[in-house]
Design a protein around this motif. Structure first.
Motif: not given
Length: 246
Positions: A14-19, A25-29, A36-37, A157-163
């Motif tokens: 799970p940690l590898i999947a989160i990273v 998500t952050a690099t592809t926009g 964070g939302d 942490m705020a940039k982790i997608p909820m999905s």
């Protein structure tokens, strides 16, 4: 460089999947809801907070229904988590010490503006099953990493997608659920009362969306259903006795 594959194997999936998914998500926009939302994450260590409400009977009458329900759900989840870990690791745990530590920690958290917490089944399963944690070191390490994430790394942490978190929770739910318990071969060997209690608890929780109501419904059903079954058996035996005498 043989230590690199070994290190990767020791990291929970799970940690590898989160990273990886967070970086993607952050690099592809990708425009996805993030942690964070859901709320502001200021980071930093908390300090003692000032009591902003009067400490009197009127305040207690306002907060005690919510406080009792939260305490009840937290205690039940902690005990269920401890029982689950006992079954997974085949080791006993001190439930009284767990409950006392939970209450003491929640009381102290209130002085620092924190909210009530409890043992989390999801995080525990990740620690025990995927992280292979079997000692207090794993618990301390998990707590220190969580403290580091919410303080120094709160922006990350705020940039982790909820999905991503939702997908991991699905995996945890699949690993937590005892699938053999709903198999027909297993259900036929279980007492009818236990099956009915399970169905009532699940139905009450899903229909209301409130775990506390589901737990209360299960406890009430566990207390009433055995008495109903005993009365029916007694009535059946009493009606059968005169027929046998004739």
């Amino acid at each position: 460089m043989l230590w690199v594959p070994r290190f990767i194997k020791s990291v929970p999936a799970p940690l590898i999947a989160i990273v990886l998914l967070t970086l993607f998500t952050a690099t592809t926009g990708q425009l996805l809801p993030t942690v964070g939302d859901e709320g502001a994450m200021s980071g930093g260590l908390p300090g003692l907070t000032q009591l902003l409400v009067p400490l009197n009977l009127q305040t207690l009458t306002i907060i005690w229904p919510c406080a009792l329900s939260i305490a009840f759900v937290g205690l039940m989840e902690s005990l269920l988590t401890a029982k689950l870990v006992d079954n997974l690791t085949v080791t006993p745990s001190n439930k009284n010490r767990e409950s006392a530590g939970l209450g003491f920690a929640n009381i102290l958290a209130g002085f620092y503006g924190g909210i009530a917490g409890c043992a989390m089944i999801g995080q525990t399963i990740v620690n025990v099953e995927m992280g292979k944690g079997r000692s207090r070191v794993s618990t301390i390490a998990a707590g220190l990493v969580l403290l580091l994430l919410v303080t120094a790394l709160s922006d990350v942490m705020a940039k982790i997608p909820m999905s991503v978190l939702a997908g991991i929770m699905v995996i945890v739910a699949v690993k937590t659920f005892s699938w053999h318990s709903i198999q027909p071969s297993t259900l036929t060997t279980l007492p009818v009362v236990e099956t009915l209690v399970m169905v009532i608890t699940v139905a009450a929780t899903v229909s209301t969306g409130n775990l506390a109501i589901g737990v209360v419904a299960g406890v009430v059903a566990m207390g009433l259903l055995p008495r109903v079954v005993k009365r029916k058996r007694r009535a059946t035996s009493e009606t059968a006795s005169p027929a046998q005498e004739k």
